[in-house]
Design a protein around this motif. Structure first.
Motif, PDB file in Angstrom:
ATOM      1  N   UNK A   1     -26.310  24.102 -70.250  1.00 16.58           N
ATOM      2  CA  UNK A   1     -25.581  22.243 -70.711  1.00 16.58           C
ATOM      3  C   UNK A   1     -24.528  22.169 -70.800  1.00 16.58           C
ATOM      4  N   UNK A   2     -23.780  23.115 -71.449  1.00 22.07           N
ATOM      5  CA  UNK A   2     -22.213  22.908 -71.523  1.00 22.07           C
ATOM      6  C   UNK A   2     -21.261  22.512 -70.159  1.00 22.07           C
ATOM      7  N   UNK A   3     -22.168  22.800 -68.885  1.00 22.64           N
ATOM      8  CA  UNK A   3     -21.369  22.611 -67.581  1.00 22.64           C
ATOM      9  C   UNK A   3     -21.927  21.540 -67.408  1.00 22.64           C
ATOM     10  N   UNK A   4     -23.492  21.063 -67.216  1.00 23.36           N
ATOM     11  CA  UNK A   4     -23.661  19.899 -67.112  1.00 23.36           C
ATOM     12  C   UNK A   4     -23.386  18.639 -67.776  1.00 23.36           C
ATOM     13  N   UNK A   5     -22.700  19.176 -68.817  1.00 25.19           N
ATOM     14  CA  UNK A   5     -21.805  17.955 -69.682  1.00 25.19           C
ATOM     15  C   UNK A   5     -21.137  18.083 -69.284  1.00 25.19           C
ATOM     16  N   UNK A   6     -20.136  19.177 -68.802  1.00 24.41           N
ATOM     17  CA  UNK A   6     -18.972  19.109 -67.990  1.00 24.41           C
ATOM     18  C   UNK A   6     -18.909  18.706 -67.192  1.00 24.41           C
ATOM     19  N   UNK A   7     -19.800  18.388 -66.308  1.00 19.26           N
ATOM     20  CA  UNK A   7     -19.824  18.235 -65.327  1.00 19.26           C
ATOM     21  C   UNK A   7     -20.287  16.336 -64.455  1.00 19.26           C
ATOM     22  N   UNK A   8     -20.892  15.851 -66.167  1.00 20.12           N
ATOM     23  CA  UNK A   8     -21.020  14.490 -65.899  1.00 20.12           C
ATOM     24  C   UNK A   8     -19.933  13.825 -65.971  1.00 20.12           C
ATOM     25  N   UNK A   9     -19.366  14.465 -67.654  1.00 26.07           N
ATOM     26  CA  UNK A   9     -17.978  14.075 -68.173  1.00 26.07           C
ATOM     27  C   UNK A   9     -17.107  13.507 -67.432  1.00 26.07           C
ATOM     28  N   UNK A  10     -16.889  14.375 -66.162  1.00 29.19           N
ATOM     29  CA  UNK A  10     -15.964  14.291 -65.663  1.00 29.19           C
ATOM     30  C   UNK A  10     -15.844  13.126 -64.952  1.00 29.19           C
ATOM     31  N   UNK A  11     -17.183  12.513 -63.840  1.00 28.90           N
ATOM     32  CA  UNK A  11     -16.920  11.261 -63.522  1.00 28.90           C
ATOM     33  C   UNK A  11     -16.699  10.444 -64.101  1.00 28.90           C
TER      34      UNK A  11
ATOM     35  N   UNK B   1     -27.548  29.043 -60.104  1.00 21.52           N
ATOM     36  CA  UNK B   1     -27.960  28.342 -59.231  1.00 21.52           C
ATOM     37  C   UNK B   1     -28.812  26.983 -60.067  1.00 21.52           C
ATOM     38  N   UNK B   2     -29.186  26.846 -61.379  1.00 21.40           N
ATOM     39  CA  UNK B   2     -29.074  25.598 -62.477  1.00 21.40           C
ATOM     40  C   UNK B   2     -28.819  24.805 -62.229  1.00 21.40           C
ATOM     41  N   UNK B   3     -27.406  25.634 -62.881  1.00 24.43           N
ATOM     42  CA  UNK B   3     -25.729  24.663 -63.108  1.00 24.43           C
ATOM     43  C   UNK B   3     -25.478  24.122 -61.759  1.00 24.43           C
ATOM     44  N   UNK B   4     -25.517  24.735 -60.454  1.00 24.17           N
ATOM     45  CA  UNK B   4     -24.985  24.278 -59.993  1.00 24.17           C
ATOM     46  C   UNK B   4     -26.223  22.745 -59.119  1.00 24.17           C
ATOM     47  N   UNK B   5     -27.486  23.368 -59.215  1.00 21.12           N
ATOM     48  CA  UNK B   5     -28.080  22.058 -59.049  1.00 21.12           C
ATOM     49  C   UNK B   5     -28.510  21.071 -59.428  1.00 21.12           C
ATOM     50  N   UNK B   6     -27.829  21.468 -60.860  1.00 26.54           N
ATOM     51  CA  UNK B   6     -27.967  20.048 -62.367  1.00 26.54           C
ATOM     52  C   UNK B   6     -26.717  19.250 -61.886  1.00 26.54           C
ATOM     53  N   UNK B   7     -25.891  19.862 -61.428  1.00 26.10           N
ATOM     54  CA  UNK B   7     -24.425  18.589 -60.950  1.00 26.10           C
ATOM     55  C   UNK B   7     -25.003  18.018 -59.862  1.00 26.10           C
ATOM     56  N   UNK B   8     -25.260  18.606 -58.819  1.00 25.23           N
ATOM     57  CA  UNK B   8     -25.662  18.342 -57.915  1.00 25.23           C
ATOM     58  C   UNK B   8     -26.639  17.060 -58.254  1.00 25.23           C
ATOM     59  N   UNK B   9     -27.385  17.449 -58.262  1.00 27.12           N
ATOM     60  CA  UNK B   9     -28.489  15.724 -58.575  1.00 27.12           C
ATOM     61  C   UNK B   9     -27.370  15.277 -60.156  1.00 27.12           C
ATOM     62  N   UNK B  10     -27.193  15.128 -61.000  1.00 31.06           N
ATOM     63  CA  UNK B  10     -26.494  14.353 -62.129  1.00 31.06           C
ATOM     64  C   UNK B  10     -25.134  13.491 -60.998  1.00 31.06           C
ATOM     65  N   UNK B  11     -24.296  14.476 -59.950  1.00 28.49           N
ATOM     66  CA  UNK B  11     -22.980  13.503 -58.957  1.00 28.49           C
ATOM     67  C   UNK B  11     -24.209  12.732 -58.386  1.00 28.49           C
TER      68      UNK B  11
ATOM     69  N   UNK C   1     -26.614  10.846 -59.407  1.00 24.14           N
ATOM     70  CA  UNK C   1     -26.822  10.030 -59.767  1.00 24.14           C
ATOM     71  C   UNK C   1     -26.303   9.331 -60.151  1.00 24.14           C
ATOM     72  N   UNK C   2     -24.967   9.845 -60.197  1.00 25.21           N
ATOM     73  CA  UNK C   2     -23.988   8.688 -60.257  1.00 25.21           C
ATOM     74  C   UNK C   2     -23.317   8.325 -59.497  1.00 25.21           C
ATOM     75  N   UNK C   3     -23.362   8.449 -58.396  1.00 25.64           N
ATOM     76  CA  UNK C   3     -23.177   8.067 -56.792  1.00 25.64           C
ATOM     77  C   UNK C   3     -24.303   6.703 -56.988  1.00 25.64           C
ATOM     78  N   UNK C   4     -25.608   7.040 -57.385  1.00 21.78           N
ATOM     79  CA  UNK C   4     -26.332   5.808 -56.795  1.00 21.78           C
ATOM     80  C   UNK C   4     -25.942   5.030 -57.526  1.00 21.78           C
ATOM     81  N   UNK C   5     -26.238   5.263 -59.232  1.00 24.67           N
ATOM     82  CA  UNK C   5     -25.834   3.434 -60.109  1.00 24.67           C
ATOM     83  C   UNK C   5     -23.954   2.917 -59.622  1.00 24.67           C
ATOM     84  N   UNK C   6     -23.098   3.705 -59.479  1.00 29.03           N
ATOM     85  CA  UNK C   6     -21.862   3.295 -58.717  1.00 29.03           C
ATOM     86  C   UNK C   6     -22.093   2.314 -57.846  1.00 29.03           C
ATOM     87  N   UNK C   7     -22.785   2.481 -56.499  1.00 28.51           N
ATOM     88  CA  UNK C   7     -23.697   1.683 -55.639  1.00 28.51           C
ATOM     89  C   UNK C   7     -24.029   0.563 -55.822  1.00 28.51           C
ATOM     90  N   UNK C   8     -24.840   1.092 -57.122  1.00 25.35           N
ATOM     91  CA  UNK C   8     -25.500  -0.684 -57.348  1.00 25.35           C
ATOM     92  C   UNK C   8     -24.469  -1.040 -58.093  1.00 25.35           C
TER      93      UNK C   8
END
Length: 290
Positions: free
Chosen positions: A21-31, A269-279, A281-288
């Motif tokens: 959860x912490x890494x996912x928050x950090x990953x999302x927050x970084x963008x 693996x869960x940390x890395x995969x979750x961060x990749x999924x968040x990235x 989603x973020x890229x898709x949202x920015x493109x829209x």
């Protein structure tokens, strides 16, 4: 009757869940907020890799971590930087490739210290896997790539030379090893399918010799025979990682993080995969919104 999970098991699950959860928050927050900051003086900024200098250098297997230490290591800055790397995120979207990295994390982290060799191996994984099937042959070829360049256009000559290695200058010091390779039909077929690898090694002689001289990296590669098969099976994914190995190489200087990934590969693996999924989603949202 179902048994209840032990306190130790529940404790491990809680700590790893908190880490994810912490890494996912950090990953999302970084963008959005640039967390952690990207300034040049940030602690943990990747520095040029130190050469392996002594056999007693600490390795991940020598580090003992408890559940809390594993959780903290998986939310450390070095892991956050790795999972934020766009090239690593591209690999992380391939579950099998990501699992292969986690299973052979020491070898990939050590190999990433020589980016040219990493890229070359990713592009010619089957041939390198064949050479690496015999550690002495692998070291001999990397140590003297210019002498083996002539076999790039004549794999039959390589096979004949290896069969009579004691009479060949570049093979005589490791005659038994080359003869063993010559009798390995599977390995020889892998080399014959990509003979250009000998020319490529000669063209990158400095990097090849540097890897051969790195006893730690060579030992880690020898201890991970499945890594080449994984690279060959998922060449596109590993080409992304080979294109930007700095974040992966940074792991090599942190034995506690390596040990944590070894101790809890599924959590990593869960940390890395979750961060990749968040990235994604973020890229898709920015493109829209463009």
């Amino acid at each position: 009757m179902n048994q209840q999970a032990s306190p130790a098991t529940r404790k491990t699950t809680i700590w790893i869940a908190l880490a994810v959860a912490a890494v996912a928050v950090l990953g999302a927050g970084s963008y959005i907020f640039d967390i952690p900051p990207s300034s040049d003086n940030l602690v943990g900024t990747i520095q040029p890799a130190q050469r392996y200098r002594a056999p007693e250098q600490i390795q991940a297997k020598d580090v003992k971590l408890d559940d809390q230490a594993i959780a903290l290591a998986l939310q450390s800055e070095v892991v956050v930087k790795l999972v934020k790397d766009p090239q690593f995120q591209a690999l992380a979207r391939n579950p099998a490739a990501l699992s292969a990295v986690a299973a052979n994390i020491n070898a990939f982290a050590a190999l990433a210290r020589e980016p040219k060799m990493f890229a070359l191996m990713a592009a010619n994984a089957s041939a390198f896997g064949a050479l690496a099937s015999n550690a002495q042959v692998f070291a001999a070829v990397l140590s003297n790539p210019e002498s083996f360049a002539r076999y790039a256009s004549n794999t039959k000559a390589f096979s004949a030379a290896a069969s009579n290695a004691s009479a060949v200058a570049e093979m005589s010091a490791n005659a038994a090893a080359f003869q063993a390779l010559a009798s390995n039909s599977h390995a020889m077929a892998g080399i014959a399918a990509k003979p250009q690898v000998f020319a490529d090694l000669a063209a990158n002689a400095t990097a090849a010799k540097a890897l051969a001289a790195d006893a730690h990296a060579m030992a880690m590669i020898a201890a991970a025979p499945s890594m080449f098969a994984s690279m060959a099976a998922h060449s596109a994914a590993f080409s992304h990682l080979a294109a930007a190995p700095q974040s992966l190489a940074a792991l090599n200087a942190n034995s506690h993080v390596l040990a944590a990934i070894q101790a809890a590969p599924a959590a990593f693996i869960n940390v890395a995969a979750s961060n990749a999924a968040n990235a994604s989603a973020s890229n898709a949202a920015q493109a829209m919104h463009k």
